[in-house]
Design an enzyme around this catalytic site. Sequence first.
Site, PDB file in Angstrom:
ATOM      1  CD  GLU A  85      44.638   5.134   9.325  1.00  0.00           C
ATOM      2  OE1 GLU A  85      43.778   5.439   8.485  1.00  0.00           O
ATOM      3  OE2 GLU A  85      44.347   4.615  10.429  1.00  0.00           O
ATOM      4  CD  GLU A 119      39.013   4.780   1.825  1.00  0.00           C
ATOM      5  OE1 GLU A 119      39.560   3.803   2.354  1.00  0.00           O
ATOM      6  OE2 GLU A 119      38.611   5.784   2.455  1.00  0.00           O
ATOM      7  CG  HIS A 155      43.230   8.181   6.515  1.00  0.00           C
ATOM      8  ND1 HIS A 155      41.989   7.647   6.740  1.00  0.00           N
ATOM      9  CD2 HIS A 155      43.101   9.513   6.725  1.00  0.00           C
ATOM     10  CE1 HIS A 155      41.133   8.600   7.075  1.00  0.00           C
ATOM     11  NE2 HIS A 155      41.789   9.748   7.069  1.00  0.00           N
ATOM     12  CD  GLU A 164      35.358   7.524   3.212  1.00  0.00           C
ATOM     13  OE1 GLU A 164      34.690   8.195   4.021  1.00  0.00           O
ATOM     14  OE2 GLU A 164      36.157   6.647   3.567  1.00  0.00           O
ATOM     15  NE  ARG A 183      42.486   9.007  11.267  1.00  0.00           N
ATOM     16  CZ  ARG A 183      41.590   8.285  10.593  1.00  0.00           C
ATOM     17  NH1 ARG A 183      41.927   7.099  10.115  1.00  0.00           N
ATOM     18  NH2 ARG A 183      40.369   8.736  10.398  1.00  0.00           N
ATOM     19  NE  ARG A 185      38.786   4.574  11.289  1.00  0.00           N
ATOM     20  CZ  ARG A 185      38.848   3.315  11.676  1.00  0.00           C
ATOM     21  NH1 ARG A 185      38.617   3.026  12.950  1.00  0.00           N
ATOM     22  NH2 ARG A 185      39.142   2.347  10.831  1.00  0.00           N
ATOM     23  CD  GLU A 193      42.870   3.607   4.477  1.00  0.00           C
ATOM     24  OE1 GLU A 193      42.205   4.552   4.973  1.00  0.00           O
ATOM     25  OE2 GLU A 193      43.041   2.525   5.058  1.00  0.00           O
ATOM     26  CD  GLU A 233      38.702   9.706   2.656  1.00  0.00           C
ATOM     27  OE1 GLU A 233      38.408   8.966   3.614  1.00  0.00           O
ATOM     28  OE2 GLU A 233      38.789  10.957   2.764  1.00  0.00           O
ATOM     29  CG  ASP A 257      61.802  22.530 -23.572  1.00  0.00           C
ATOM     30  OD1 ASP A 257      62.514  22.796 -22.576  1.00  0.00           O
ATOM     31  OD2 ASP A 257      61.126  23.391 -24.172  1.00  0.00           O
TER      32      ASP A 257
END
Length: 473
Positions: free
Chosen positions: A362, A224, A273, A216, A364, A343, A133, A135, A54
Amino acid sequence: MTTKTAKDVLSFAKEHGAQMVSLRFIDFIGRWRHFAVPLHELSEGIFEEGLGFDGSSIKGWLEIHNSDMLVMPDPNTAVMDPFTQTPTLVLLCNVSDPITKEQYMRDPRNIAARAEKYLKSTGLADTAYFGPEAEFFIFDGVRYSTDPHHMFFEIDSIEGAWNTGREEPGGNLGYKPNYKDAYNAVMPTDAHNDLRDEMVRILGEVGIIVERQHHEVATAGQSEIDFRFDTLVKTADNLMWFKYVLKNVAARHGKAVTFMPKPLYGDNGSGMHTHQSLWKGGKPLFAGEGYAGMSEMALHYIGGILKHARALAAICNPTNNSYKRLVPGYEAPVNLAYSSRNRSASIRIPMFSASPKAKRLEFRSPDPSCNPYLAFAAQLMAGLDGIENKIDPGEPLDKDIYGLSPEELKDVPKMPGSLDEALDCLKKDHKFLLKGDVFSEDSLNSWIEQKQKEVDAIRLRPHPMEYQLYFDI
């Protein structure tokens, strides 16, 4: 990867002593759902015919008058559950219409599979690799209430910086990482190293190759664990297993894992990321002679992500809580720019290796509250739109974005400041998602409708901070 047949699965189940079968599918929001059947109910025919359930109780799916659906087990996903008391075989499933047997358009795993199919149809590439990645926090206690007259939340952690002064059994030894000061901490300050090691071991048991684990930045157990990249659907499958394993390992130790982007005020939130690259015929397509050793295709892919990033936010940062992480002036990347190494840009080009096989981007901004099937599919479609339309990503921003003056920042576009704003961006910018029928107007409208309910749920309720600010006016 060797393709498995239904007969292979039945042999695997017998070999491992399975007594039950957990048939799992992914709901619209991004949670696993399942029902279990005794092993004798699993026949080779089930893999072709499916099993009914269902769908009316799944948010964003069918109405009660038209609710019958089928799960179609994927034989390539057979794994033994490492947590159930009764030996249980797990099969991940796609969802289909019981009458037409066609794919259900709102099933996230179907959407992700259509994204991979569309990629191949373009001739640009045949494989998209994704590596998230994700976290997370590990808490020792979580309490909350949302009654009309009583609203609060309270979390606790053996690591919480606020616990340096409390009485603890055996004495408080004081090893509590300070706010924003726990990155790569070691024991005894890192109280969860052994727990993460156990998570790594069990992830290996379900076929996920882990590359590293560490503490982290935030206090209170932010962690992480990184696992190896894979193809789009496979990585989304792995991320669901990842969440399942981490939550269950923590639970059996009397702890709780959360992937909320911002569960704690005053410290870093949890991002996801997302590394990604395109390949064709076993060869990487993102390596070249351009900026940071990237190809023209890769730079156009970046251009597509940046162009559509504000719309992507509604899928990749899909909660009200997401925007308590995405706040200008803090570590989360809200400024839509790209850079090598830097970063503070929303798109980073990792420079760890000069190998063409390592060339990737990457993204982020995403966070782990997203539905990975939808988030990866949407990012791929944005990148492909960039390649198909040769979208210029502009000049890279190699300065510290957070050190720029308001004048320097005024022309740098930013992520939305709220889920409401992100949904408006998706309403205005979603045609790139409709190519190849990957997403549909129906699925996107349903997504927006469900998420708008979440916006309203927060908007309608007073917040405890409002009492501090306004009660005595």
